[in-house]
Design an enzyme around this catalytic site. Sequence first.
Site, PDB file in Angstrom:
ATOM      1  N   ASP A  69      -2.555 142.716  98.813  1.00 31.77           N
ATOM      2  CA  ASP A  69      -1.164 143.155  98.873  1.00 31.77           C
ATOM      3  C   ASP A  69      -1.117 144.542  99.515  1.00 31.77           C
ATOM      4  O   ASP A  69      -1.541 145.523  98.906  1.00 31.77           O
ATOM      5  CB  ASP A  69      -0.627 143.186  97.422  1.00 31.77           C
ATOM      6  CG  ASP A  69       0.804 143.675  97.339  1.00 31.77           C
ATOM      7  OD1 ASP A  69       1.449 143.804  98.398  1.00 31.77           O
ATOM      8  OD2 ASP A  69       1.268 143.917  96.210  1.00 31.77           O
ATOM      9  N   ASP A  82       4.005 145.208  96.431  1.00 34.27           N
ATOM     10  CA  ASP A  82       5.175 144.550  95.837  1.00 34.27           C
ATOM     11  C   ASP A  82       4.759 143.404  94.914  1.00 34.27           C
ATOM     12  O   ASP A  82       5.592 142.635  94.466  1.00 34.27           O
ATOM     13  CB  ASP A  82       6.139 144.058  96.932  1.00 34.27           C
ATOM     14  CG  ASP A  82       5.506 142.999  97.829  1.00 34.27           C
ATOM     15  OD1 ASP A  82       4.277 142.731  97.682  1.00 34.27           O
ATOM     16  OD2 ASP A  82       6.216 142.430  98.674  1.00 34.27           O
ATOM     17  N   ASP A  85       0.001 139.606 101.366  1.00 30.26           N
ATOM     18  CA  ASP A  85       0.698 139.551 102.658  1.00 30.26           C
ATOM     19  C   ASP A  85      -0.318 139.582 103.808  1.00 30.26           C
ATOM     20  O   ASP A  85      -1.517 139.786 103.592  1.00 30.26           O
ATOM     21  CB  ASP A  85       1.703 140.702 102.769  1.00 30.26           C
ATOM     22  CG  ASP A  85       1.104 142.034 102.371  1.00 30.26           C
ATOM     23  OD1 ASP A  85       0.006 142.344 102.857  1.00 30.26           O
ATOM     24  OD2 ASP A  85       1.720 142.761 101.547  1.00 30.26           O
ATOM     25  N   ASP A 119      -1.812 119.504 106.056  1.00 30.23           N
ATOM     26  CA  ASP A 119      -1.436 119.194 104.681  1.00 30.23           C
ATOM     27  C   ASP A 119      -1.146 117.689 104.517  1.00 30.23           C
ATOM     28  O   ASP A 119      -0.507 117.084 105.377  1.00 30.23           O
ATOM     29  CB  ASP A 119      -0.179 120.010 104.335  1.00 30.23           C
ATOM     30  CG  ASP A 119       0.124 120.015 102.856  1.00 30.23           C
ATOM     31  OD1 ASP A 119      -0.754 120.399 102.079  1.00 30.23           O
ATOM     32  OD2 ASP A 119       1.259 119.641 102.478  1.00 30.23           O
ATOM     33  N   GLU A 150      -6.326 117.266 105.284  1.00 31.32           N
ATOM     34  CA  GLU A 150      -6.424 117.252 103.831  1.00 31.32           C
ATOM     35  C   GLU A 150      -6.526 115.801 103.373  1.00 31.32           C
ATOM     36  O   GLU A 150      -5.538 115.149 103.037  1.00 31.32           O
ATOM     37  CB  GLU A 150      -5.208 117.927 103.167  1.00 31.32           C
ATOM     38  CG  GLU A 150      -5.477 118.180 101.688  1.00 31.32           C
ATOM     39  CD  GLU A 150      -4.262 118.184 100.786  1.00 31.32           C
ATOM     40  OE1 GLU A 150      -4.428 118.400  99.580  1.00 31.32           O
ATOM     41  OE2 GLU A 150      -3.136 117.950 101.259  1.00 31.32           O
TER      42      GLU A 150
HETATM   43  C1  GLC Z   1      -1.152 119.669  99.440  1.00 33.32           C
HETATM   44  C2  GLC Z   1      -1.315 121.130  99.094  1.00 33.32           C
HETATM   45  C3  GLC Z   1      -0.620 121.400  97.800  1.00 33.32           C
HETATM   46  C4  GLC Z   1       0.848 121.069  97.967  1.00 33.32           C
HETATM   47  C5  GLC Z   1       1.048 119.639  98.466  1.00 33.32           C
HETATM   48  C6  GLC Z   1       2.438 119.423  98.953  1.00 33.32           C
HETATM   49  O1  GLC Z   1      -1.796 118.830  98.565  1.00 33.32           O
HETATM   50  O2  GLC Z   1      -2.669 121.466  99.058  1.00 33.32           O
HETATM   51  O3  GLC Z   1      -0.779 122.711  97.364  1.00 33.32           O
HETATM   52  O4  GLC Z   1       1.501 121.216  96.743  1.00 33.32           O
HETATM   53  O5  GLC Z   1       0.198 119.369  99.561  1.00 33.32           O
HETATM   54  O6  GLC Z   1       2.658 120.119 100.148  1.00 33.32           O
END
Ligand code: GLC
Length: 520
Positions: free
Chosen positions: A21, A25, A29, A200, A262
């Site tokens: 940070d 705050d 960041d 993601d 992912e």
């Molecule tokens: C993935 C991310 C997770 C998020 C989900 C929805 O699994 O790693 O943190 O909540 O996608 O975007």
Amino acid sequence: MSQPWWRSAVFYQVYVRSFADSNDDGVGDLPGITSRLGYLKELGVDALWLTPFYPSPQKDHGYDVADYFGVEPAYGTLADFDGLVARAHELRLKVLVDVVPNHTSDQHEWFKAALSSPDSPFRDRYHFADSKPDGSPPNNWTSSFGGPAWSREPGGDGWYLHLFAPEQPDLNWWNPEVPTEFERILKFWLDRGADGFRIDVASALFKRQDLADRPVIHDPVYGAPRLDSAFAIVDQPQLHDVYRGWRRLANGYEPDRVLVGEIFEPRRHAKYILPDQLHMAFALIHQPWDAALWRRSIEANRGALQGPGTEPTWTLANHDVVRPVTRLAGGAVGRARARAALLLLLGLPGQVFLYQGEELGLEEVNLPDSARQDPIFFRSEGRQAGRDGCRVPMPWHRGRPHAGFSTADPWLPVPVGWDSLAVDAQAGNGESMLSHFRRALAARKRLGAGLSDRLEWSRSAEGVLAYTRGRLAVACNFRSRPAKLEANGVLGLASDPLVSLRSGVLSLPPNSAAWLMRRR
Ligand code: GLC
């Protein structure tokens, strides 16, 4: 031929909100990250993955994106992103951006436009549908965060789909405007210097087009009725063309830009990690501490991949799972196991992803309910604690308030005593977890490209895993009693401190591992 930079690379996941940070705050960041790049360089990683830093209402801490072309004001500006990338590149660190293509925020301009009128052309960019004749939601799909995957459209009669929180409406990838927009988003960040993307929920973008109910089956063991999890809602074949397009786009840049999906299940990896699609996906080892289970998981992940030179991307932790030290029993035992696990995985062929704080041996924090923020906690009405416990801010300084993360109260409270684990408390101590990580990463770097990808398991006692890769031999004792192995070589620099090698016998204390370099 020299290897592309990402093969065998070690990546470090930065959870932006909790890393550093710069303006006190209470929220991490981008300038904070820039100021700590020297720390990451010294740790010995090759690349960073930044969790989403786009403008966002933060209903799922950045995974609800309101604008894919900007930076959340609390995290900085586009100029701060440029500064971070420039400094990282000076230090020869790569930077991956997190792209969130499955859903937007409900505050994204598209979703707001979709809600503005029943005739809006933007409606087709999401999944809106009518009730079933009995008034129930359009189908029986459930949200990963609990409850139905459908919410009532505000001010309308219909429903919209969200596989996660209601504030994260799913995009309709069958509408060609959606893939076109995401190519534009990728190009925007690549042109700004991003070295690739973590994607993601990478296998979910297209939903089965008929939106059919998941069939109810009878559990073969318990006989109880349940939804058939084998019924494919996601993993639609059309997704592969999208990734082929993304790969073509990435291939237009030099040196390699990488795509990391992912996706966790090895049997899915085989379909996506291909020369014309994704470069990597996560081989997450989450099994209980048991030699046979770990070996099986390592083999399943290696066995799933096809093609020469394709190796798994090993990982023990991320911002969605319980911290490994805690998972592996917590306390001194958990820490010893996490140390050993690091050596076991770093010796394997392939890439490695570390999650911030793993190098400090941080444990999952048991936060008071009043501090929890994860939508999983709220959607499950407190039945599930959610993921905040692995997202507590990084401790940087011993003896300072909030372990030096910030002078203001951080967005999640830092536990009392956490400062004893701070970076500056561990840096000068040769026996600390941080020193262990630094040594292990340095040893791996030194061996570098010289190591063969051929892995051979060695015979070993029950509860001990041992393998060789060319000159490197790795042994890991999963047992709670010592183990002895015949060994020929010299101890590698990364071994646990109490390991010894005398007269050709390697002695491994409980929950420890060693690297041996065989004589040529
Ligand atoms: C993935 C991310 C997770 C998020 C989900 C929805 O699994 O790693 O943190 O909540 O996608 O975007």
